[in-house]
Design a protein around this motif. Structure first.
Motif, PDB file in Angstrom:
ATOM      1  N   GLN A 124       0.857  -1.195   0.000  1.00 13.51           N
ATOM      2  CA  GLN A 124       0.000   0.000   0.000  1.00 13.51           C
ATOM      3  C   GLN A 124       0.900   1.254   0.000  1.00 13.51           C
ATOM      4  OE1 GLN A 124      -2.973   0.556  -0.718  1.00 13.51           O
ATOM      5  NE2 GLN A 124      -3.269   2.606   0.062  1.00 13.51           N
ATOM      6  N   LYS A 127      -0.224   6.483  -3.685  1.00 10.27           N
ATOM      7  CA  LYS A 127      -1.419   7.244  -3.300  1.00 10.27           C
ATOM      8  C   LYS A 127      -1.903   8.163  -4.415  1.00 10.27           C
ATOM      9  CE  LYS A 127      -3.127   6.910  -0.125  1.00 10.27           C
ATOM     10  NZ  LYS A 127      -4.122   5.821   0.132  1.00 10.27           N
ATOM     11  N   ARG A 279     -10.681   7.649  -7.675  1.00  7.45           N
ATOM     12  CA  ARG A 279     -10.265   8.622  -8.693  1.00  7.45           C
ATOM     13  C   ARG A 279      -9.838   7.980 -10.008  1.00  7.45           C
ATOM     14  NH1 ARG A 279      -8.539  10.100  -3.885  1.00  7.45           N
ATOM     15  NH2 ARG A 279      -8.671  12.228  -3.098  1.00  7.45           N
ATOM     16  N   HIS A 404     -14.321  -1.739   5.361  1.00  6.41           N
ATOM     17  CA  HIS A 404     -12.968  -1.372   4.924  1.00  6.41           C
ATOM     18  C   HIS A 404     -12.532  -0.159   5.751  1.00  6.41           C
ATOM     19  CE1 HIS A 404     -10.019  -0.694   1.435  1.00  6.41           C
ATOM     20  NE2 HIS A 404      -9.890   0.387   2.174  1.00  6.41           N
ATOM     21  N   GLU A 406      -9.371   2.387   7.699  1.00  6.59           N
ATOM     22  CA  GLU A 406      -7.980   2.796   7.870  1.00  6.59           C
ATOM     23  C   GLU A 406      -7.709   2.805   9.367  1.00  6.59           C
ATOM     24  OE1 GLU A 406      -7.047   5.057   3.738  1.00  6.59           O
ATOM     25  OE2 GLU A 406      -7.460   6.353   5.443  1.00  6.59           O
ATOM     26  N   ASP A 436      -3.875   9.927   5.211  1.00  6.56           N
ATOM     27  CA  ASP A 436      -5.188  10.066   5.855  1.00  6.56           C
ATOM     28  C   ASP A 436      -5.178   9.639   7.321  1.00  6.56           C
ATOM     29  OD1 ASP A 436      -6.411  10.931   3.543  1.00  6.56           O
ATOM     30  OD2 ASP A 436      -7.151   8.958   2.969  1.00  6.56           O
TER      31      ASP A 436
END
Ligand code: PEP
Ligand code: CO
Length: 464
Positions: A124, A127, A279, A404, A406, A436
């Protein structure tokens, strides 16, 4: 024929697809590498390096997601917004695993369902950003796009995209995977020993009492079953753990897209469960083209601007055969919009008989900035979006099958509210995310408990 009744096999590889066919499309959110030869050299190096996951694991996860689509499992996906190379260390990795294991214990116990455990880790590192450039005190530089691409420090040198960082990111992902696999195989996830997952700083947490009660109930159930059967339950010694990341940086993903012996088609072997970010989810985007030909289970983020028509077209491209387990939709609308934006999408999917797993990301539609300059999220909004989503799906004859998040196992202060009622002034204390804001341990556990309470309420017949 109703799509649900269609035969499941065979699922065919699109003839006009290849791991590089995305290159004919416009790819948004990609860095501009200054040296094309260096990029090509890195891609060739990466394409020879060992993969991070196997096709067997990918199939096993797909089967679990197919079960979740039928309501026989619940999916828990969580981890950092952005991993960083410097956070690739044992304490941070094991703490994150501990939180996910504790949350899954709460969910298994409360929902009476097996949990599909998916981390946002081991890749991950890329971004999407709202702007290509960032300006501070009159100086403009390329935005930080994740450790795969450049560095967060605000200097010209740090912000130059460097393809060698992909090789480093692959190695960091492999180290993370290796440690997670070793912990799990060594018995870290053993349900006979939930004390392995205790985090030092939470002994005095307001939630610890409730959690202890669940642990003790699970321990009693395990001992009872073992006494009854006269056997030690070996399959409780380990838990399946899968990885996921936003497959944003297409040169990296392409280099890890492989064929394997005795299987047809192509697998992204950098992760089990890649997703397309909001996006880059436009049907004409290179990301959709790249995902179309993979055999992995895949997910796509669905934001408030998507229309039912657009969603159906996207679903048709990503799961043309309506294959079980193949496609998950991660809805991320925001607490204020979900009641208006979600129902038409859920209805369209249901009407057309499209097989998907609905997962709620209550984080990304609820981001805001505080007066003291922090990017944050209010726990109440996160809770509210999740709460509303369960109700909306239930009222439409659909099912919310996963969450989901964070989150981190550290004692950070990035999201406001929760059991300790964190305020704006608390944000200064322990805000370490580079992108984030994440839920800390207690806030994450609260979410797990909330899901259990919500499902219990939905299962009870309405009071007259
Ligand atoms: C993310 O998951 O970190 C992210 C950028 O999400 P989204 O694509 O939903 O904005
Ligand atoms: Co994020």
């Amino acid at each position: 024929m109703n799509a649900i009744d269609r035969p499941l096999q065979p699922v065919v590889l699109p003839a006009d697809w290849s791991p590089s066919s995305w290159r004919a499309r416009a790819a948004t959110q990609q860095p501009q590498y200054p040296d094309a030869a260096a990029l090509a050299q890195v891609q060739s190096e990466l394409s020879r390096l060992p993969p991070l996951v196997t096709s067997w694991e990918i199939f096993a996860l797909k089967k679990q997601i197919a079960d979740a689509q039928e309501g026989r499992r619940f999916l828990l996906q969580g981890g950092d917004c952005a991993e960083s190379f410097s956070d690739c260390e044992s304490g941070l990795i094991s703490n994150r695993l501990k939180v996910l294991l504790q949350m899954s214990l709460v969910l298994v116990h409360g929902l009476r369902l097996p949990v599909v455990r998916v981390g946002r880790f081991a890749g991950q590192y890329a971004k999407p950003r709202s702007t290509d450039l960032e300006t501070r005190d009159g100086v403009t530089l390329p935005s930080y796009r994740g450790d795969f691409i450049n560095q967060p420090e605000f200097t010209a040198e740090a912000r130059i995209p460097d393809p060698r960082r992909m090789v480093k990111g692959h190695a960091r992902s492999a180290m993370t995977m290796n440690f997670v696999r070793a912990l799990i195989d060594g018995g870290f996830a053993d349900l006979h020993h939930p004390e392995y997952w205790d985090l030092d700083w939470v002994q005095h947490s307001p939630l610890s009492e409730e959690y202890r009660r669940m642990v003790s109930a699970v321990g009693d159930a395990v001992r009872f079953t073992e006494t009854l059967s006269g056997e030690f339950l070996h399959n409780l010694n380990r838990a399946d753990f899968y990885t996921s990341h936003e497959a944003l940086l297409l040169p990296y993903e392409e280099a890890l897209t492989r064929q394997v012996p005795r299987q047809w088609g192509w697998f992204n072997l950098s992760t089990h469960f890649p997703w397309i970010g909001m996006r880059t989810a436009d049907i004409s985007d290179a990301h959709v083209e790249y995902f179309r030909g993979l055999r992995n289970p895949v997910a796509v983020k669905v934001g408030p601007s998507v229309t039912p028509d657009q969603l159906l077209r996207l679903v048709d491209v990503l799961n043309h055969e309506n294959e079980p387990g193949r496609l998950s939709l991660i809805q991320r609308m925001g607490a204020g919009k979900v009641a208006e934006k979600l129902p038409p999408l859920v209805e369209a999917i249901r009407r057309e008989g499209r097989r998907v797993l609905w997962i709620c990301d209550p984080m990304h539609g609820n981001t805001e900035s505080t007066s003291n300059g922090y990017k944050t999220r209010r726990f109440d909004n996160i809770r509210s979006e999740l709460d509303q989503s369960f109700d909306l799906h239930a009222s439409l004859g659909s099912r919310l099958g996963g969450v989901h998040l964070e989150l981190t196992g550290e004692n950070v202060t990035e999201c406001l509210g929760g059991a300790r009622m964190l305020t704006e002034t608390d944000l200064e204390r322990a805000y370490t995310s580079t992108v984030d804001p994440r839920l800390n341990y207690e806030q994450s556990m609260e979410i797990a408990m909330l899901i259990v309470r919500k499902q219990a309420a939905l299962a009870r017949p309405a009071q007259a």
